[in-house]
Write a protein that holds these residues in place. Structure first.
Motif, PDB file in Angstrom:
ATOM      1  N   ALA A   1       0.808  -1.226   0.000  1.00  0.00           N
ATOM      2  CA  ALA A   1       0.000   0.000   0.000  1.00  0.00           C
ATOM      3  C   ALA A   1       0.836   1.269   0.000  1.00  0.00           C
ATOM      4  N   GLY A   2       2.100   1.190  -0.390  1.00  0.00           N
ATOM      5  CA  GLY A   2       2.921   2.394  -0.388  1.00  0.00           C
ATOM      6  C   GLY A   2       4.156   2.214  -1.249  1.00  0.00           C
ATOM      7  N   THR A   3       5.098   3.131  -1.085  1.00  0.00           N
ATOM      8  CA  THR A   3       6.324   3.103  -1.868  1.00  0.00           C
ATOM      9  C   THR A   3       7.516   2.595  -1.064  1.00  0.00           C
ATOM     10  N   ASP A   4       7.373   2.523   0.253  1.00  0.00           N
ATOM     11  CA  ASP A   4       8.417   1.996   1.122  1.00  0.00           C
ATOM     12  C   ASP A   4       7.774   1.249   2.277  1.00  0.00           C
ATOM     13  N   VAL A   5       8.524   0.301   2.832  1.00  0.00           N
ATOM     14  CA  VAL A   5       8.058  -0.427   4.004  1.00  0.00           C
ATOM     15  C   VAL A   5       8.537   0.313   5.255  1.00  0.00           C
ATOM     16  N   ASP A   6       7.606   0.710   6.100  1.00  0.00           N
ATOM     17  CA  ASP A   6       7.959   1.394   7.340  1.00  0.00           C
ATOM     18  C   ASP A   6       8.394   0.390   8.400  1.00  0.00           C
ATOM     19  N   ARG A   7       7.553  -0.611   8.672  1.00  0.00           N
ATOM     20  CA  ARG A   7       7.876  -1.596   9.688  1.00  0.00           C
ATOM     21  C   ARG A   7       7.063  -2.860   9.479  1.00  0.00           C
ATOM     22  N   VAL A   8       7.567  -3.978  10.018  1.00  0.00           N
ATOM     23  CA  VAL A   8       6.878  -5.263   9.941  1.00  0.00           C
ATOM     24  C   VAL A   8       6.776  -5.822  11.356  1.00  0.00           C
ATOM     25  N   ILE A   9       5.574  -6.192  11.755  1.00  0.00           N
ATOM     26  CA  ILE A   9       5.333  -6.715  13.105  1.00  0.00           C
ATOM     27  C   ILE A   9       4.576  -8.027  12.980  1.00  0.00           C
TER      28      ILE A   9
ATOM     29  N   ARG B   1      -3.244 -17.693  16.734  1.00  0.00           N
ATOM     30  CA  ARG B   1      -2.886 -17.334  15.361  1.00  0.00           C
ATOM     31  C   ARG B   1      -1.974 -16.107  15.350  1.00  0.00           C
ATOM     32  N   CYS B   2      -1.089 -16.093  14.370  1.00  0.00           N
ATOM     33  CA  CYS B   2      -0.239 -14.930  14.149  1.00  0.00           C
ATOM     34  C   CYS B   2      -0.788 -14.110  12.986  1.00  0.00           C
ATOM     35  N   ASN B   3      -0.703 -12.833  13.124  1.00  0.00           N
ATOM     36  CA  ASN B   3      -0.982 -11.927  12.019  1.00  0.00           C
ATOM     37  C   ASN B   3       0.276 -11.127  11.721  1.00  0.00           C
ATOM     38  N   VAL B   4       0.407 -10.714  10.483  1.00  0.00           N
ATOM     39  CA  VAL B   4       1.541  -9.901  10.066  1.00  0.00           C
ATOM     40  C   VAL B   4       1.032  -8.490   9.800  1.00  0.00           C
ATOM     41  N   LEU B   5       1.556  -7.539  10.551  1.00  0.00           N
ATOM     42  CA  LEU B   5       1.211  -6.137  10.362  1.00  0.00           C
ATOM     43  C   LEU B   5       2.331  -5.480   9.572  1.00  0.00           C
ATOM     44  N   VAL B   6       1.979  -4.847   8.480  1.00  0.00           N
ATOM     45  CA  VAL B   6       2.976  -4.157   7.652  1.00  0.00           C
ATOM     46  C   VAL B   6       2.552  -2.705   7.501  1.00  0.00           C
ATOM     47  N   GLY B   7       3.440  -1.819   7.916  1.00  0.00           N
ATOM     48  CA  GLY B   7       3.208  -0.398   7.721  1.00  0.00           C
ATOM     49  C   GLY B   7       3.932   0.075   6.473  1.00  0.00           C
ATOM     50  N   TYR B   8       3.240   0.836   5.638  1.00  0.00           N
ATOM     51  CA  TYR B   8       3.812   1.331   4.381  1.00  0.00           C
ATOM     52  C   TYR B   8       3.884   2.851   4.408  1.00  0.00           C
ATOM     53  N   GLN B   9       4.994   3.366   3.888  1.00  0.00           N
ATOM     54  CA  GLN B   9       5.164   4.802   3.720  1.00  0.00           C
ATOM     55  C   GLN B   9       4.863   5.191   2.291  1.00  0.00           C
TER      56      GLN B   9
END
Length: 447
Positions: free
Chosen positions: A122-130, A139-147
């Motif tokens: 959802a962006g041009t760079d990856v901010d962080r992955v949790i 269950r595990c979920n993957v949170l990805v922040g996009y810049q």
């Protein structure tokens, strides 16, 4: 020669700070580090990925957070074995394939990696992955922040890897994103801060909330308001508020360019922000120039909030010549900030020296223009007339350390390729001169 060491020390410590638990949002991996060499397993994953997507790709490395690799290898589906997520963009560009991609890979029965599914980011760079547990705690979920290059709020996408499927299960936006066991239930909760602009008035407001998954839907608590005068959040640090509560410490820039701290923690079954609840009392105590970020100075798990005032002798100095005394404070109940340490904080060289009680108002400091050293002097009523040297501290690249040893300096600490040395006068009759043990006990490397 020594003049060059200031910038080198600053660069080394900047890289160290970027890797710590506290996050400054201006850090960029691309600007400081070359892409690391792939491990053997990452190489196998990369080969399987390029074979599947059929094109040249450029790996995208997260800019913030604990996971700084383009490869996230973990048990993502709760079954036997690990999966891999890879973040990348197509090198050709200029078409419908522009933008970040995230690809889930798994191993077949022969132990070879293969691509399961690709999703557009959802962006041009990856901010962080949790990687964290949400909803059903098994269950595990993957949170990805996009810049995005356009700035503004970051985009949050939540992915699920379950029963052989890889899909997006939730989306949101954020200015701040972190996970911690904020309500001390044994699980890490997701905390976000969102900012909103009022198109009619131009006012900027922000709110902190808890996120969770329920019945496959993203659920957000009503949260708590943040202070209204913040223009941008520049640093966050999670840690203990006291010996009982975990909290997020958020450093934000005010409209006048100064820095202030807000605290978000959980009490009385809801989020709390004491700075917003009692701004007249607390904000003046934690507002200071830029660069002074909240952090755990002494490594005891409790985060300290800095405040500044002019160093003794600099009360009338112009801003370009100002030297500050830094006080590190801890938050206590009933809207109180209590002083823990007071002394000199070298932001560029990444250390803090706590003044012993007998130094209060009797010792000041001067920076030497042609070296990387800070010199401590007995204050004699005027900064220019204070020439009785008490101590000097030097931050030195390790390759240059020997000349300091030869000159009578003593090593007191080190960090990476940076050594910290002290030189004490031989005149032990001056009561303000410290012992080497006192120096070591009052010296802190600040991550």
């Amino acid at each position: 020669m020594r003049r060059m060491r200031i910038s080198l020390a600053a660069a080394v410590m900047a890289a160290s700070v970027a890797m710590s638990g506290c996050t400054g949002f201006s850090f960029t991996v691309d600007g400081l580090l070359n892409a690391p060499k792939l491990t053997e397993e990452q190489g196998e994953i990369h080969e399987a990925l390029t074979a599947a997507v059929g094109g040249s790709i450029t790996l995208k490395y997260p800019r913030n957070g604990d996971n700084r690799s383009a490869f996230v290898i973990a048990d993502l589906d709760g079954e036997v074995g690990e999966e891999a997520l890879v973040f990348y963009e197509y090198s050709t560009g200029g078409g419908s394939d522009d933008g970040i991609r995230v690809n889930l890979l798994d191993k077949d029965e022969e132990g070879k990696w293969y691509s399961v599914k690709e999703l557009a980011g959802a962006g041009t760079d990856v901010d962080r992955v949790i990687i964290t547990q949400m909803g059903e705690k098994s269950r595990c979920n993957v949170l990805v922040g996009y810049q995005s290059v356009t700035g503004g709020e970051n985009s949050l996408e939540i992915y699920s890897c379950y029963e052989g499927d890889f899909k997006r299960v939730g989306t949101d936006t954020y200015s701040v994103l972190d996970t911690l066991d904020i309500n001390y239930d044994g699980y890490r909760e997701i905390v976000t801060i969102q900012r909103q602009n009022n198109a009619d008035t131009g006012a900027v407001t922000a709110k902190a909330s808890l996120l969770d998954m329920a019945d496959g839907e993203l659920v957000k608590t009503e949260g708590i308001e943040m202070c209204a005068n913040v223009q941008n959040y520049v640093n966050t640090c999670s840690g203990l508020l006291n010996k009982q509560h975990e909290a997020i410490f958020i450093d934000g820039l005010n409209q006048d360019g100064s820095l202030q701290t807000e605290i978000v923690y959980y009490r009385y079954s809801s989020l709390q922000n004491p700075m917003q609840l009692s701004p007249q009392k607390l904000l003046p105590l934690c507002t200071r120039p830029t660069g002074y970020y909240s952090t755990d100075v002494d490594g005891d798990g409790i985060v300290e909030i800095p405040s500044t005032r002019p160093m003794t002798g600099y009360e009338n100095a112009i801003i370009d010549e100002m030297v500050y005394m830094t006080t590190w404070n801890i938050y206590e109940d009933f809207f109180n900030l209590t002083e823990k340490y007071r002394g000199y904080y070298s932001i560029s060289n990444g250390y803090f020296f706590a003044f012993p009680n007998r130094w209060n108002d009797l010792v000041t400091v001067k920076r030497e223009a042609d070296t990387s050293e800070l010199v401590f002097y007995k204050y004699e009523g005027d900064i220019n007339a204070s020439n009785t040297e008490i101590m000097r501290i030097a931050a030195v690249a390790r390759r240059d350390s020997q000349e300091y040893v030869d000159d009578g300096y003593r090593l007191i600490a080190n960090k990476g390729q940076l050594d910290y040395y002290v030189k004490l006068p031989e005149d032990t009759r001056e009561p303000l001169i410290l012992t080497i043990d006192e120096v070591k006990n009052n010296f802190y490397i600040v991550d």
